[in-house]
Design a protein around this motif. Structure first.
Motif, PDB file in Angstrom:
ATOM      1  N   ILE A 194       0.829  -1.201   0.000  1.00 40.57           N
ATOM      2  CA  ILE A 194       0.000   0.000   0.000  1.00 40.57           C
ATOM      3  C   ILE A 194       0.865   1.253   0.000  1.00 40.57           C
ATOM      4  O   ILE A 194       0.580   2.236  -0.683  1.00 40.57           O
ATOM      5  CB  ILE A 194      -0.956   0.013   1.208  1.00 40.57           C
ATOM      6  N   SER A 195       1.961   1.205   0.756  1.00 39.56           N
ATOM      7  CA  SER A 195       2.881   2.349   0.817  1.00 39.56           C
ATOM      8  C   SER A 195       3.426   2.693  -0.559  1.00 39.56           C
ATOM      9  O   SER A 195       3.508   3.870  -0.936  1.00 39.56           O
ATOM     10  CB  SER A 195       4.021   2.033   1.781  1.00 39.56           C
ATOM     11  N   LYS A 196       3.783   1.675  -1.335  1.00 38.55           N
ATOM     12  CA  LYS A 196       4.321   1.915  -2.672  1.00 38.55           C
ATOM     13  C   LYS A 196       3.263   2.491  -3.607  1.00 38.55           C
ATOM     14  O   LYS A 196       3.542   3.402  -4.398  1.00 38.55           O
ATOM     15  CB  LYS A 196       4.894   0.620  -3.238  1.00 38.55           C
ATOM     16  N   ILE A 197       2.042   1.968  -3.524  1.00 36.84           N
ATOM     17  CA  ILE A 197       0.973   2.501  -4.370  1.00 36.84           C
ATOM     18  C   ILE A 197       0.716   3.964  -4.038  1.00 36.84           C
ATOM     19  O   ILE A 197       0.476   4.790  -4.919  1.00 36.84           O
ATOM     20  CB  ILE A 197      -0.320   1.668  -4.200  1.00 36.84           C
ATOM     21  N   CYS A 198       0.775   4.299  -2.754  1.00 34.86           N
ATOM     22  CA  CYS A 198       0.532   5.685  -2.302  1.00 34.86           C
ATOM     23  C   CYS A 198       1.785   6.552  -2.405  1.00 34.86           C
ATOM     24  O   CYS A 198       1.766   7.706  -1.960  1.00 34.86           O
ATOM     25  CB  CYS A 198       0.034   5.681  -0.859  1.00 34.86           C
ATOM     26  N   THR A 199       2.854   6.000  -2.941  1.00 34.53           N
ATOM     27  CA  THR A 199       4.140   6.702  -3.092  1.00 34.53           C
ATOM     28  C   THR A 199       4.622   7.300  -1.774  1.00 34.53           C
ATOM     29  O   THR A 199       4.992   8.459  -1.697  1.00 34.53           O
ATOM     30  CB  THR A 199       4.066   7.797  -4.181  1.00 34.53           C
ATOM     31  N   LEU A 200       4.623   6.473  -0.740  1.00 37.97           N
ATOM     32  CA  LEU A 200       5.053   6.915   0.587  1.00 37.97           C
ATOM     33  C   LEU A 200       6.480   6.466   0.919  1.00 37.97           C
ATOM     34  O   LEU A 200       6.909   6.594   2.065  1.00 37.97           O
ATOM     35  CB  LEU A 200       4.091   6.390   1.662  1.00 37.97           C
ATOM     36  N   GLN A 201       7.195   5.917  -0.071  1.00 37.88           N
ATOM     37  CA  GLN A 201       8.580   5.520   0.177  1.00 37.88           C
ATOM     38  C   GLN A 201       9.370   6.732   0.668  1.00 37.88           C
ATOM     39  O   GLN A 201       9.242   7.823   0.143  1.00 37.88           O
ATOM     40  CB  GLN A 201       9.230   4.976  -1.090  1.00 37.88           C
ATOM     41  N   GLY A 202      10.171   6.502   1.704  1.00 36.73           N
ATOM     42  CA  GLY A 202      10.926   7.598   2.293  1.00 36.73           C
ATOM     43  C   GLY A 202      10.188   8.285   3.426  1.00 36.73           C
ATOM     44  O   GLY A 202      10.790   9.024   4.209  1.00 36.73           O
ATOM     45  N   LYS A 203       8.886   8.034   3.512  1.00 31.17           N
ATOM     46  CA  LYS A 203       8.085   8.613   4.601  1.00 31.17           C
ATOM     47  C   LYS A 203       7.666   7.557   5.623  1.00 31.17           C
ATOM     48  O   LYS A 203       7.526   7.848   6.802  1.00 31.17           O
ATOM     49  CB  LYS A 203       6.833   9.287   4.036  1.00 31.17           C
ATOM     50  N   LEU A 204       7.455   6.319   5.157  1.00 28.42           N
ATOM     51  CA  LEU A 204       7.027   5.232   6.030  1.00 28.42           C
ATOM     52  C   LEU A 204       8.103   4.155   6.086  1.00 28.42           C
ATOM     53  O   LEU A 204       8.490   3.597   5.056  1.00 28.42           O
ATOM     54  CB  LEU A 204       5.714   4.626   5.531  1.00 28.42           C
ATOM     55  N   SER A 205       8.581   3.860   7.304  1.00 25.63           N
ATOM     56  CA  SER A 205       9.525   2.766   7.531  1.00 25.63           C
ATOM     57  C   SER A 205       8.804   1.662   8.284  1.00 25.63           C
ATOM     58  O   SER A 205       8.013   1.938   9.189  1.00 25.63           O
ATOM     59  CB  SER A 205      10.731   3.239   8.342  1.00 25.63           C
ATOM     60  N   LEU A 206       9.075   0.409   7.914  1.00 24.74           N
ATOM     61  CA  LEU A 206       8.405  -0.733   8.529  1.00 24.74           C
ATOM     62  C   LEU A 206       9.447  -1.635   9.174  1.00 24.74           C
ATOM     63  O   LEU A 206      10.408  -2.050   8.516  1.00 24.74           O
ATOM     64  CB  LEU A 206       7.605  -1.500   7.472  1.00 24.74           C
ATOM     65  N   ASN A 207       9.238  -1.937  10.453  1.00 28.13           N
ATOM     66  CA  ASN A 207      10.209  -2.737  11.206  1.00 28.13           C
ATOM     67  C   ASN A 207       9.548  -3.979  11.782  1.00 28.13           C
ATOM     68  O   ASN A 207       8.574  -3.872  12.545  1.00 28.13           O
ATOM     69  CB  ASN A 207      10.804  -1.924  12.366  1.00 28.13           C
ATOM     70  N   LYS A 208      10.070  -5.142  11.422  1.00 24.72           N
ATOM     71  CA  LYS A 208       9.592  -6.390  12.014  1.00 24.72           C
ATOM     72  C   LYS A 208      10.395  -6.641  13.285  1.00 24.72           C
ATOM     73  O   LYS A 208      11.520  -7.128  13.246  1.00 24.72           O
ATOM     74  CB  LYS A 208       9.756  -7.553  11.037  1.00 24.72           C
ATOM     75  N   SER A 209       9.816  -6.259  14.419  1.00 26.56           N
ATOM     76  CA  SER A 209      10.522  -6.411  15.688  1.00 26.56           C
ATOM     77  C   SER A 209       9.530  -6.371  16.846  1.00 26.56           C
ATOM     78  O   SER A 209       8.352  -6.013  16.672  1.00 26.56           O
ATOM     79  CB  SER A 209      11.574  -5.302  15.860  1.00 26.56           C
ATOM     80  N   ASP A 210      10.023  -6.717  18.007  1.00 30.58           N
ATOM     81  CA  ASP A 210       9.217  -6.692  19.224  1.00 30.58           C
ATOM     82  C   ASP A 210       8.962  -5.245  19.625  1.00 30.58           C
ATOM     83  O   ASP A 210       9.889  -4.430  19.668  1.00 30.58           O
ATOM     84  CB  ASP A 210       9.985  -7.418  20.334  1.00 30.58           C
ATOM     85  N   VAL A 211       7.715  -4.911  19.932  1.00 26.28           N
ATOM     86  CA  VAL A 211       7.398  -3.523  20.306  1.00 26.28           C
ATOM     87  C   VAL A 211       8.104  -3.109  21.587  1.00 26.28           C
ATOM     88  O   VAL A 211       8.310  -1.909  21.829  1.00 26.28           O
ATOM     89  CB  VAL A 211       5.868  -3.324  20.466  1.00 26.28           C
ATOM     90  N   MET A 212       8.499  -4.081  22.410  1.00 33.09           N
ATOM     91  CA  MET A 212       9.198  -3.757  23.647  1.00 33.09           C
ATOM     92  C   MET A 212      10.639  -3.322  23.400  1.00 33.09           C
ATOM     93  O   MET A 212      11.326  -2.895  24.324  1.00 33.09           O
ATOM     94  CB  MET A 212       9.195  -4.967  24.586  1.00 33.09           C
ATOM     95  N   GLU A 213      11.087  -3.409  22.152  1.00 31.83           N
ATOM     96  CA  GLU A 213      12.478  -3.088  21.854  1.00 31.83           C
ATOM     97  C   GLU A 213      12.625  -1.965  20.834  1.00 31.83           C
ATOM     98  O   GLU A 213      13.731  -1.712  20.349  1.00 31.83           O
ATOM     99  CB  GLU A 213      13.184  -4.352  21.322  1.00 31.83           C
ATOM    100  N   TYR A 214      11.541  -1.281  20.501  1.00 30.73           N
ATOM    101  CA  TYR A 214      11.675  -0.218  19.495  1.00 30.73           C
ATOM    102  C   TYR A 214      12.492   0.940  20.039  1.00 30.73           C
ATOM    103  O   TYR A 214      12.543   1.191  21.234  1.00 30.73           O
ATOM    104  CB  TYR A 214      10.293   0.260  19.034  1.00 30.73           C
ATOM    105  N   ARG A 215      13.163   1.647  19.143  1.00 31.00           N
ATOM    106  CA  ARG A 215      14.030   2.760  19.523  1.00 31.00           C
ATOM    107  C   ARG A 215      13.596   4.030  18.802  1.00 31.00           C
ATOM    108  O   ARG A 215      12.975   3.983  17.738  1.00 31.00           O
ATOM    109  CB  ARG A 215      15.488   2.449  19.152  1.00 31.00           C
ATOM    110  N   GLY A 216      13.941   5.157  19.367  1.00 32.01           N
ATOM    111  CA  GLY A 216      13.664   6.430  18.720  1.00 32.01           C
ATOM    112  C   GLY A 216      12.707   7.285  19.521  1.00 32.01           C
ATOM    113  O   GLY A 216      11.942   6.801  20.358  1.00 32.01           O
TER     114      GLY A 216
END
Length: 303
Positions: free
Chosen positions: A167-189
């Motif tokens: 969906i991100s690619k169809i909406c041309t959101l590359q560079g705006k949306l990052s997707l991370n496959k990880s545990d929510v208890m370990e997210y950074r930022g």
């Protein structure tokens, strides 16, 4: 030949839909543009084999999506078993409103700052709410975090980040949306806005996650969670595992609001809606909270 016939059918169906929608002044032009992109990307994937084993059109029409992305002009088929589609529709209007309010709060607080407004979407699944925020210019950057683990939800959870990427690619959101496959208890930022939608009741220690969120969110937290319908709200209530599961937790509204208040949040809005598709009293209500960070609280990346 079969691919070509698929392409022809896709063009015919999507262009017919686009033509009818173009006649309605109520459909944003960007939605129509996204529908046209579906056709173009399908053609590109046909010639370049960009989606091995699947046409884009087939992918969008598999009945395993968490959400129908018609909000951005892309029709997807939701997973209906157990009332997933109805559950989402109950939550959506409230959460859209909360995200719009969150964007206004961030813009007012940031003032003339040049830093792009940011959002982290925990338990993001197909990043529906991140994509909504970006598509409507409510934030400039977003990060979706999801482990893609089933948590009892069956095949509907698998592959959700790939769907979000499509969906991100169809909406041309590359560079705006990052997707991370990880545990929510370990997210950074550190982010201006945190979305924690449909996840807290899946984990055994929700307060640990809320402490991390509180440390790493500058301005606004949007929460949606399931709460029981039969528990007294006069005193805090918490239990783990969830009484009808072997994992997760259940808590009442007072438990959550008391915890958030103690972590430096002001509860700006509260909505409780019946989840009509859920028959179990432990899953009967949907609680949504719009939380605003008290200005005197410091923000730093969690260790």
């Amino acid at each position: 030949m079969k691919k070509m016939s698929d392409l022809g059918r896709s063009l015919k169906i999507v262009l017919k839909t686009t033509k009818s929608k173009a006649l309605s002044r109520f459909v944003p032009l960007r939605h129509i543009a996204n529908e046209v992109r579906v056709v173009m990307l399908f053609a590109i994937n046909y010639f370049n084999q960009g989606v091995p084993g699947f046409s884009l059109y087939r992918k969008l029409n598999l009945p395993n999506w968490y959400h129908d992305f018609s909000i951005v002009g892309i029709k997807t088929r939701t997973f209906r078993e157990g009332g997933y589609d109805l559950s989402q529709k109950i939550k959506e209007p409230i959460l859209f409103n909360y995200i719009e309010n969150a964007s206004g709060i961030v813009k007012a607080r940031n003032g003339e700052k040049k830093t792009p407004s940011s959002l982290v979407d925990l338990f993001c699944a197909d990043a529906y709410y991140s994509i909504y925020a970006l598509h409507n210019d409510l934030v400039e950057l977003a990060v979706g975090v999801d482990s893609e683990e089933g948590s009892g939800e069956g095949f509907v959870r698998g592959g959700v980040l790939d769907q979000a990427d499509t969906i991100s690619k169809i909406c041309t959101l590359q560079g705006k949306l990052s997707l991370n496959k990880s545990d929510v208890m370990e997210y950074r930022g550190v982010f201006d806005i945190c979305l924690c939608i449909g996840g807290l009741y899946h984990i055994s220690d929700p307060l640990s996650l809320l402490r991390r969120i509180s440390a790493q969110t500058r301005h606004v937290l949007v929460i949606q969670t399931i709460i029981p319908s039969h528990v007294n709200e006069e005193t805090p209530f918490f239990v783990t595992p969830a009484p009808h599961w072997t994992w997760g937790s259940r808590f009442n509204k007072k438990y959550l609001i008391d915890a958030l208040t103690g972590m430096g949040w002001t509860i700006s809005a509260v909505d409780v809606k019946p989840m009509l598709v859920n028959s179990n009293e432990w899953d009967k209500l949907s609680l949504s909270l719009l939380c605003v960070k008290n200005p005197d609280k410091t923000v730093t990346e969690f260790p």
